[in-house]
Each structure stands twice: as C-alpha cells, then as structure tokens.
Motif scaffolding. Sequence first.
Motif, PDB file in Angstrom:
ATOM      1  N   ARG A 181       0.861  -1.268   0.057  1.00  0.00           N
ATOM      2  CA  ARG A 181       0.222  -0.252   0.275  1.00  0.00           C
ATOM      3  C   ARG A 181       1.351   1.289   0.101  1.00  0.00           C
ATOM      4  O   ARG A 181       0.637   2.275  -0.237  1.00  0.00           O
ATOM      5  CB  ARG A 181      -1.274   0.175   1.066  1.00  0.00           C
ATOM      6  CG  ARG A 181      -1.769  -0.765   1.229  1.00  0.00           C
ATOM      7  CD  ARG A 181      -3.424  -0.420   1.750  1.00  0.00           C
ATOM      8  NE  ARG A 181      -4.105  -2.017   2.251  1.00  0.00           N
ATOM      9  CZ  ARG A 181      -4.840  -2.697   2.803  1.00  0.00           C
ATOM     10  NH1 ARG A 181      -3.521  -3.199   3.761  1.00  0.00           N
ATOM     11  NH2 ARG A 181      -5.528  -3.658   2.897  1.00  0.00           N
ATOM     12  N   ILE A 182       2.328   1.439   0.305  1.00  0.00           N
ATOM     13  CA  ILE A 182       2.828   1.992   0.628  1.00  0.00           C
ATOM     14  C   ILE A 182       3.138   2.369  -0.607  1.00  0.00           C
ATOM     15  O   ILE A 182       3.403   3.687  -1.527  1.00  0.00           O
ATOM     16  CB  ILE A 182       4.058   2.262   2.188  1.00  0.00           C
ATOM     17  CG1 ILE A 182       3.297   2.094   3.460  1.00  0.00           C
ATOM     18  CG2 ILE A 182       5.057   3.546   1.897  1.00  0.00           C
ATOM     19  CD1 ILE A 182       4.155   2.217   4.405  1.00  0.00           C
ATOM     20  N   ILE A 183       3.739   1.528  -1.353  1.00  0.00           N
ATOM     21  CA  ILE A 183       4.637   1.410  -2.497  1.00  0.00           C
ATOM     22  C   ILE A 183       3.449   2.011  -3.422  1.00  0.00           C
ATOM     23  O   ILE A 183       4.168   3.190  -4.291  1.00  0.00           O
ATOM     24  CB  ILE A 183       5.281  -0.348  -3.181  1.00  0.00           C
ATOM     25  CG1 ILE A 183       6.240  -0.559  -2.254  1.00  0.00           C
ATOM     26  CG2 ILE A 183       5.354   0.202  -4.565  1.00  0.00           C
ATOM     27  CD1 ILE A 183       6.200  -1.659  -2.514  1.00  0.00           C
ATOM     28  N   ARG A 184       2.421   1.390  -3.449  1.00  0.00           N
ATOM     29  CA  ARG A 184       0.995   2.168  -4.968  1.00  0.00           C
ATOM     30  C   ARG A 184       0.936   3.540  -4.591  1.00  0.00           C
ATOM     31  O   ARG A 184       1.424   4.255  -4.934  1.00  0.00           O
ATOM     32  CB  ARG A 184       0.510   1.248  -4.343  1.00  0.00           C
ATOM     33  CG  ARG A 184      -0.242  -0.200  -4.989  1.00  0.00           C
ATOM     34  CD  ARG A 184      -1.066  -1.671  -4.692  1.00  0.00           C
ATOM     35  NE  ARG A 184      -2.701  -0.421  -5.318  1.00  0.00           N
ATOM     36  CZ  ARG A 184      -2.344  -0.156  -6.398  1.00  0.00           C
ATOM     37  NH1 ARG A 184      -2.092  -0.638  -7.206  1.00  0.00           N
ATOM     38  NH2 ARG A 184      -3.665   0.361  -6.782  1.00  0.00           N
ATOM     39  N   GLY A 185       1.164   3.851  -2.544  1.00  0.00           N
ATOM     40  CA  GLY A 185       0.572   5.410  -2.633  1.00  0.00           C
ATOM     41  C   GLY A 185       1.656   6.316  -3.433  1.00  0.00           C
ATOM     42  O   GLY A 185       1.710   7.233  -3.596  1.00  0.00           O
ATOM     43  N   TRP A 186       3.080   5.903  -2.994  1.00  0.00           N
ATOM     44  CA  TRP A 186       4.561   6.108  -4.130  1.00  0.00           C
ATOM     45  C   TRP A 186       4.043   6.174  -5.271  1.00  0.00           C
ATOM     46  O   TRP A 186       4.333   7.811  -5.966  1.00  0.00           O
ATOM     47  CB  TRP A 186       5.455   6.102  -3.559  1.00  0.00           C
ATOM     48  CG  TRP A 186       6.362   6.309  -4.237  1.00  0.00           C
ATOM     49  CD1 TRP A 186       7.408   7.600  -3.487  1.00  0.00           C
ATOM     50  CD2 TRP A 186       7.232   5.768  -5.566  1.00  0.00           C
ATOM     51  NE1 TRP A 186       8.594   7.717  -4.649  1.00  0.00           N
ATOM     52  CE2 TRP A 186       8.497   6.584  -6.716  1.00  0.00           C
ATOM     53  CE3 TRP A 186       6.928   4.847  -5.905  1.00  0.00           C
ATOM     54  CZ2 TRP A 186       8.580   6.380  -7.005  1.00  0.00           C
ATOM     55  CZ3 TRP A 186       7.489   4.458  -7.296  1.00  0.00           C
ATOM     56  CH2 TRP A 186       8.346   5.295  -7.837  1.00  0.00           C
ATOM     57  N   GLY A 187       3.549   5.689  -6.111  1.00  0.00           N
ATOM     58  CA  GLY A 187       3.175   5.383  -7.158  1.00  0.00           C
ATOM     59  C   GLY A 187       1.897   6.643  -7.716  1.00  0.00           C
ATOM     60  O   GLY A 187       2.238   6.782  -8.715  1.00  0.00           O
ATOM     61  N   GLU A 188       1.645   7.138  -7.152  1.00  0.00           N
ATOM     62  CA  GLU A 188      -0.023   7.775  -7.263  1.00  0.00           C
ATOM     63  C   GLU A 188       0.958   9.174  -7.046  1.00  0.00           C
ATOM     64  O   GLU A 188      -0.206   9.854  -7.762  1.00  0.00           O
ATOM     65  CB  GLU A 188      -1.286   7.877  -6.274  1.00  0.00           C
ATOM     66  CG  GLU A 188      -1.688   5.973  -7.024  1.00  0.00           C
ATOM     67  CD  GLU A 188      -2.843   5.576  -5.504  1.00  0.00           C
ATOM     68  OE1 GLU A 188      -3.548   7.147  -4.791  1.00  0.00           O
ATOM     69  OE2 GLU A 188      -3.683   4.929  -5.710  1.00  0.00           O
ATOM     70  N   GLU A 189       2.010   9.262  -6.213  1.00  0.00           N
ATOM     71  CA  GLU A 189       2.273  10.259  -6.502  1.00  0.00           C
ATOM     72  C   GLU A 189       3.020  11.449  -7.508  1.00  0.00           C
ATOM     73  O   GLU A 189       3.543  12.649  -7.638  1.00  0.00           O
ATOM     74  CB  GLU A 189       2.782  11.397  -4.972  1.00  0.00           C
ATOM     75  CG  GLU A 189       2.431  10.693  -3.566  1.00  0.00           C
ATOM     76  CD  GLU A 189       3.337  10.399  -2.722  1.00  0.00           C
ATOM     77  OE1 GLU A 189       4.950  11.091  -2.586  1.00  0.00           O
ATOM     78  OE2 GLU A 189       3.699   9.064  -1.202  1.00  0.00           O
ATOM     79  N   VAL A 190       3.961  10.199  -8.629  1.00  0.00           N
ATOM     80  CA  VAL A 190       4.807  10.768  -9.041  1.00  0.00           C
ATOM     81  C   VAL A 190       3.842  10.427 -10.810  1.00  0.00           C
ATOM     82  O   VAL A 190       3.083   9.695 -10.909  1.00  0.00           O
ATOM     83  CB  VAL A 190       5.988  10.219  -9.219  1.00  0.00           C
ATOM     84  CG1 VAL A 190       6.632   9.988  -7.768  1.00  0.00           C
ATOM     85  CG2 VAL A 190       5.654   8.182  -9.334  1.00  0.00           C
ATOM     86  N   ASP A 191       4.144  11.431 -11.410  1.00  0.00           N
ATOM     87  CA  ASP A 191       3.672  11.421 -12.582  1.00  0.00           C
ATOM     88  C   ASP A 191       4.762  10.704 -13.908  1.00  0.00           C
ATOM     89  O   ASP A 191       3.678  10.560 -14.933  1.00  0.00           O
ATOM     90  CB  ASP A 191       3.265  12.931 -13.046  1.00  0.00           C
ATOM     91  CG  ASP A 191       4.096  14.008 -13.296  1.00  0.00           C
ATOM     92  OD1 ASP A 191       4.925  12.621 -13.260  1.00  0.00           O
ATOM     93  OD2 ASP A 191       4.178  15.241 -13.634  1.00  0.00           O
ATOM     94  N   ILE A 238       5.829   7.253 -13.422  1.00  0.00           N
ATOM     95  CA  ILE A 238       5.924   5.785 -13.975  1.00  0.00           C
ATOM     96  C   ILE A 238       5.009   5.771 -14.250  1.00  0.00           C
ATOM     97  O   ILE A 238       3.048   5.901 -13.462  1.00  0.00           O
ATOM     98  CB  ILE A 238       6.235   5.366 -12.415  1.00  0.00           C
ATOM     99  CG1 ILE A 238       6.813   4.100 -12.363  1.00  0.00           C
ATOM    100  CG2 ILE A 238       4.962   5.709 -11.445  1.00  0.00           C
ATOM    101  CD1 ILE A 238       7.837   3.786 -10.945  1.00  0.00           C
ATOM    102  N   ASP A 239       4.741   4.200 -14.711  1.00  0.00           N
ATOM    103  CA  ASP A 239       3.733   3.617 -15.249  1.00  0.00           C
ATOM    104  C   ASP A 239       2.370   3.326 -13.695  1.00  0.00           C
ATOM    105  O   ASP A 239       2.863   3.144 -12.237  1.00  0.00           O
ATOM    106  CB  ASP A 239       3.373   2.200 -15.730  1.00  0.00           C
ATOM    107  CG  ASP A 239       4.169   2.758 -17.242  1.00  0.00           C
ATOM    108  OD1 ASP A 239       3.822   3.866 -17.971  1.00  0.00           O
ATOM    109  OD2 ASP A 239       4.685   1.471 -18.342  1.00  0.00           O
ATOM    110  N   PRO A 240       1.305   2.513 -13.938  1.00  0.00           N
ATOM    111  CA  PRO A 240       0.194   2.577 -12.867  1.00  0.00           C
ATOM    112  C   PRO A 240       1.117   1.590 -12.416  1.00  0.00           C
ATOM    113  O   PRO A 240       1.690   0.156 -12.652  1.00  0.00           O
ATOM    114  CB  PRO A 240      -1.168   2.305 -13.446  1.00  0.00           C
ATOM    115  CG  PRO A 240      -1.025   2.765 -15.025  1.00  0.00           C
ATOM    116  CD  PRO A 240       0.647   3.360 -15.592  1.00  0.00           C
TER     117      PRO A 240
END
Length: 145
Positions: A18-28, A30-32
């Motif tokens: 969940r923490i990694i997915r949250g980080w992924g949502e913060e940046v524009d 990186i792929d989903p």
Amino acid sequence: MSTSYRPGTPEDATACARIIRGWGEEVDWIDPMDDLAPMSAFWAKIFARHPVWIALEAGEVVGFSNREERHLCGLYVDHQARGRGVGKRLLDLAREDQPRMIAWSYEDNRAARRFYRREGFVERCREVEEGTGLMNVEHLWTRPA
C-alpha cells in the motif's frame, strides 16, 4: 509521533505494498502500479527470503526497507511519515552490518537520489530499465574506514 522499528515478516507485505502504491500515485512519470493482491504476494515472497525492517507509528506500518545480499531492494516511507528520519533509520538498519551497499533509483526520482547522496552513496552508472524505458541510476555506499 513516536516511531518504532522491528524486523518484518511476510505478513507485513500488504501494508508495504500500500505504501509503494501510494508513492506511485504521487509521481507522474511512472506507469500505474500493479493491483494490491499481486504486489502483496510478490513482496511476501521477498520478505520470506531476505531481511526486511518495518517502521511503525501508532501500530501502523509507515515504512520499510529490505536488502538482498548487498543490494537495497526497497526503501519506502508513507508520505505522512517523511521528513522525520524514518527513511534514514530504515536505511541504517539495512546497512548496519554491511561493508558496502548498492541502491538503484529512477533518474526522475530526484528526492531518492538526493537522499542517497546525503547518506554517502555515489552514483556509479545509469541504464535504461527494460520494459519501462525509465533511466535507472545505480548508487554505491561504502562504509567509511
């Protein structure tokens, strides 16, 4: 807020994913990210075989680091826990008994690259990651003599 640290287990994988997915949502850039279930299963396998350290606040996982041999393979901190030394402590735990360590970060992840430089890592090389086309930067840390 008080932060505690402990060794991680495969049961921590979903909270870490969940923490990694949250980080992924913060940046524009990186792929989903993968869905939570396959990402959790991936990290559970890693956590079963390699050292992992967990940061907790109020009983909730707010960060983790893991190491495979001399490679730092994961270091993530929830956005609400950043800027308070959690990442540094997780890194210190991962490199505690190591003479040197390698860490990779994406070129576009400027915050991670600054963090690694501040912690004594030196950039060694760059290579394009297969499948994503993203530039990956290798950093090396060597324990001071």
